[in-house]
Enzyme design. Structure first.
Site, mmCIF file in Angstrom:
data_model
loop_
_atom_site.group_PDB
_atom_site.id
_atom_site.type_symbol
_atom_site.label_atom_id
_atom_site.label_comp_id
_atom_site.label_asym_id
_atom_site.label_seq_id
_atom_site.Cartn_x
_atom_site.Cartn_y
_atom_site.Cartn_z
ATOM 1 N N ARG A 65 81.788 12.598 115.326
ATOM 2 C CA ARG A 65 81.599 12.958 116.757
ATOM 3 C C ARG A 65 82.302 11.996 117.719
ATOM 4 O O ARG A 65 81.662 11.356 118.559
ATOM 5 C CB ARG A 65 80.115 13.079 117.075
ATOM 6 C CG ARG A 65 79.399 14.081 116.166
ATOM 7 C CD ARG A 65 77.933 14.218 116.470
ATOM 8 N NE ARG A 65 77.680 14.949 117.699
ATOM 9 C CZ ARG A 65 76.442 15.238 118.146
ATOM 10 N NH1 ARG A 65 75.392 14.827 117.455
ATOM 11 N NH2 ARG A 65 76.266 15.909 119.253
ATOM 12 N N CYS A 116 77.039 10.008 113.783
ATOM 13 C CA CYS A 116 75.631 10.374 113.596
ATOM 14 C C CYS A 116 75.507 11.159 112.307
ATOM 15 O O CYS A 116 76.515 11.479 111.671
ATOM 16 C CB CYS A 116 75.095 11.107 114.816
ATOM 17 S SG CYS A 116 75.179 12.883 114.722
ATOM 18 N N ARG A 125 62.669 14.743 119.145
ATOM 19 C CA ARG A 125 63.772 14.598 120.100
ATOM 20 C C ARG A 125 64.082 15.921 120.796
ATOM 21 O O ARG A 125 64.572 15.944 121.910
ATOM 22 C CB ARG A 125 65.036 14.116 119.391
ATOM 23 C CG ARG A 125 64.949 12.718 118.830
ATOM 24 C CD ARG A 125 66.308 12.265 118.358
ATOM 25 N NE ARG A 125 67.290 12.400 119.439
ATOM 26 C CZ ARG A 125 68.589 12.153 119.267
ATOM 27 N NH1 ARG A 125 69.040 11.800 118.067
ATOM 28 N NH2 ARG A 125 69.431 12.281 120.275
HETATM 29 C C1 EPZ Z 1 76.483 19.447 121.931
HETATM 30 O O1 EPZ Z 1 76.944 18.273 121.265
HETATM 31 C C2 EPZ Z 1 74.987 19.546 121.610
HETATM 32 N N1 EPZ Z 1 74.317 18.362 122.099
HETATM 33 C C3 EPZ Z 1 74.785 19.661 120.102
HETATM 34 O O2 EPZ Z 1 73.396 19.869 119.855
HETATM 35 C C4 EPZ Z 1 75.526 20.870 119.593
HETATM 36 O O3 EPZ Z 1 75.432 20.921 118.195
HETATM 37 C C5 EPZ Z 1 77.019 20.787 120.003
HETATM 38 O O4 EPZ Z 1 77.136 20.628 121.421
HETATM 39 C C6 EPZ Z 1 77.794 22.035 119.610
HETATM 40 O O5 EPZ Z 1 77.211 23.169 120.135
HETATM 41 C C7 EPZ Z 1 73.970 18.308 123.407
HETATM 42 O O6 EPZ Z 1 74.222 19.199 124.204
HETATM 43 C C8 EPZ Z 1 73.246 17.078 123.865
HETATM 44 P P1 EPZ Z 1 80.827 19.054 120.996
HETATM 45 P P2 EPZ Z 1 78.404 17.671 121.619
HETATM 46 O O7 EPZ Z 1 81.474 18.045 121.874
HETATM 47 O O8 EPZ Z 1 78.670 17.866 123.044
HETATM 48 C C9 EPZ Z 1 84.402 17.429 118.209
HETATM 49 C C10 EPZ Z 1 71.290 19.524 118.881
HETATM 50 O O9 EPZ Z 1 70.899 19.752 117.709
HETATM 51 N N2 EPZ Z 1 84.774 16.553 119.347
HETATM 52 O O10 EPZ Z 1 80.874 20.470 121.400
HETATM 53 O O11 EPZ Z 1 78.471 16.304 121.061
HETATM 54 C C11 EPZ Z 1 83.054 17.018 117.590
HETATM 55 O O12 EPZ Z 1 83.198 15.957 116.691
HETATM 56 C C12 EPZ Z 1 72.666 18.881 119.109
HETATM 57 O O13 EPZ Z 1 70.633 19.800 119.885
HETATM 58 C C13 EPZ Z 1 85.876 15.716 119.221
HETATM 59 O O14 EPZ Z 1 86.544 15.705 118.184
HETATM 60 O O15 EPZ Z 1 79.309 18.640 120.729
HETATM 61 C C14 EPZ Z 1 82.587 18.303 116.950
HETATM 62 O O16 EPZ Z 1 83.155 18.423 115.694
HETATM 63 C C15 EPZ Z 1 73.321 18.431 117.853
HETATM 64 N N3 EPZ Z 1 86.195 14.913 120.277
HETATM 65 C C16 EPZ Z 1 83.126 19.362 117.905
HETATM 66 O O17 EPZ Z 1 84.158 18.746 118.679
HETATM 67 C C17 EPZ Z 1 85.483 14.905 121.453
HETATM 68 O O18 EPZ Z 1 85.799 14.148 122.378
HETATM 69 C C18 EPZ Z 1 82.058 19.925 118.854
HETATM 70 O O19 EPZ Z 1 81.435 18.877 119.516
HETATM 71 C C19 EPZ Z 1 84.367 15.762 121.558
HETATM 72 C C20 EPZ Z 1 84.032 16.588 120.494
#
Ligand code: EPZ
Length: 421
Positions: A123, A118, A399
């Site tokens: 992600r 995205c 959104r």
């Molecule tokens: C959640 O996303 C939120 N979305 C995001 O909010 C928020 O920015 C993010 O958490 C961090 O706080 C929702 O709750 C729907 P992560 P998520 O898994 O769950 C890496 C907004 O603006 N990772 O905590 O996708 C990932 O690439 C949105 O409301 C892996 O590498 O975030 C990132 O660098 C945007 N492998 C980091 O971890 C995985 O399997 C944190 O991602 C999972 C994650």
């Protein structure tokens, strides 16, 4: 397609009611898959992502009823008759991946389109899959789809996340509540939305302890009752409005949320010179002196939320001096920078750091929203820019912010939604 037109320069005053949190509502709506009874969820925010979530549940055969007038959704768990979350829906909302845990736990089979990258980063979902494999599931990834199977049912396990991922913690927590035996999640995410999900799952009879800390214990049960839950307030929406009060040199009170949800954001507002007053279930930010520069580093909760980084960057454009902003969660979350520069901001990017010099005299221009939180930072900048700012592609904004222009105009903002030409 809509756009926003803003006439800058009006200080904002007054109070605003905070809506339910998008990032709590999405996993909690998907948690309804775990029960074959009728769940009732209140305080639902009116957001495009909620509609997409209902479409995903609909694709799974789940009968849903959205009572818009009182923002309540009823979901009939007995009507679940499918296990595929299609590409067309997952590509518009990657959080659809959160059906994987509940479907494997309840139906022992799931087919979910692999979320692509995205605007803010690649992600991947490798943490989700690795943890579910530890619980006995196995996956085939082909033609852009994840096919998951757990013919023997999921087994409780001890899982250590490589990083406190919000989504992985939520997906696995939902998988563990119906798994056979005990589970322990280590290095789990501690965000308030995880705590709210655990509360909703407990209303269904789940056995969970330790949510909100890095170690969560779950005792699997064989079935769950109906959910009855009200979504927690949106700390990101609240912090966005407090920034709006400060950047316009006004005074805003956000109602329906406690400061504990957003301690780090409040500490940084104080550092930038805001006068903060905390009430039982409300917070006020008041402009009291020239804004001071700050250094912020985004981190998992309770650190500074990455979802507030862009809004604080807009604030830093009005601080006297150099602010430094380090984004450590997502590798591509500075898409708002070139657009803020179009409004006259002075920002240099070095790797994952942005150096912001202020105060900059912003002047209105046409800018493009690139993602949800970037859109919010462009609104904040438009509120102080000289003249007229046009923000295009605001479908990103819809959104995650409920009727933001109506709420802002009630606080005195000159902001108008109109058809894009
Ligand atoms: C959640 O996303 C939120 N979305 C995001 O909010 C928020 O920015 C993010 O958490 C961090 O706080 C929702 O709750 C729907 P992560 P998520 O898994 O769950 C890496 C907004 O603006 N990772 O905590 O996708 C990932 O690439 C949105 O409301 C892996 O590498 O975030 C990132 O660098 C945007 N492998 C980091 O971890 C995985 O399997 C944190 O991602 C999972 C994650």
């Amino acid at each position: 397609m809509d756009r926003l037109r803003i006439i800058g320069g009006t200080p904002l005053f007054g109070s605003v009611e905070i809506s339910g949190a998008k990032n709590a509502a999405l996993p909690i709506l998907f948690a309804s898959i775990l029960s074959n009874q009728k769940s009732v969820i209140q305080n639902i925010p009116l957001l495009a992502d909620i509609n997409t979530t209902l479409k995903v549940l609909d694709a799974l055969g789940m009968k849903t009823l959205f009572k818009l007038e009182n923002q309540v959704i009823e979901i009939d768990g007995a009507s679940l008759n499918a296990h595929e979350a299609p590409y067309e829906l997952v590509r518009t909302m990657r959080a659809s991946i959160l059906v994987l845990g509940p479907l494997l736990a309840r139906k022992r089979i799931a087919r979910v389109s692999l979320p692509g990258g995205c605007a803010i980063g690649a992600r991947p979902v490798n943490f989700h899959l690795a943890a579910l494999e530890k619980m006995g599931a196995h996956f085939k990834i082909e033609s852009g789809y994840i096919d998951g199977f757990a013919p023997q049912g999921l087994k409780g396990a001890e899982i250590e996340f490589p990083f406190p991922s919000v989504g992985a913690t939520e997906n696995i927590l939902m998988a563990c509540v119906l798994a056979e035996g005990k589970s322990i999640l280590r290095n789990a995410a501690c965000e308030p939305e995880i705590v709210d999900l655990a509360k909703a799952l407990r209303s269904m009879g789940a056995k969970i302890s330790g949510e909100g800390t890095p170690t969560i214990h779950i005792d699997g049960v064989s079935s769950l009752q109906a959910m009855n839950h009200a979504i927690a307030p949106d700390r990101i929406e609240a912090a966005t409005f407090l920034c709006a009060g400060l950047i316009t040199r006004g005074k805003i009170t956000v109602r329906g949320i406690s400061a504990d949800f957003m301690r780090s954001a409040i500490d940084h507002l104080k550092k930038s010179g805001a006068l903060i007053t905390e009430g039982k279930n409300e917070i006020t930010a008041e402009y009291s002196q020239e804004l001071a520069p700050f250094h912020l580093v985004t981190e998992p909760f309770p650190g500074f939320p990455t979802d507030m980084q862009a809004q604080f960057m807009a604030l830093a454009t009005q601080s006297r001096g150099k602010s430094k902003i380090s984004e450590t969660i997502f590798e591509n979350r500075f898409m708002h920078v070139p657009e803020l520069i179009r409004l006259g901001a002075k920002i240099e990017i070095k790797g994952n750091e942005a150096l912001v010099s202020g105060p900059a005299a912003l002047s209105g221009a046409t800018v493009m929203a690139t993602d949800l939180r970037a859109s919010a930072s462009l609104i904040l900048a438009g509120l102080v820019a000289e003249g007229e700012t046009i923000i295009r592609r605001i479908y990103h904004l819809d959104r995650g912010y409920e009727q933001i222009e109506l709420k802002l105009s009630k606080l005195g903002a000159q902001i108008f939604r109109e058809k894009d030409k």
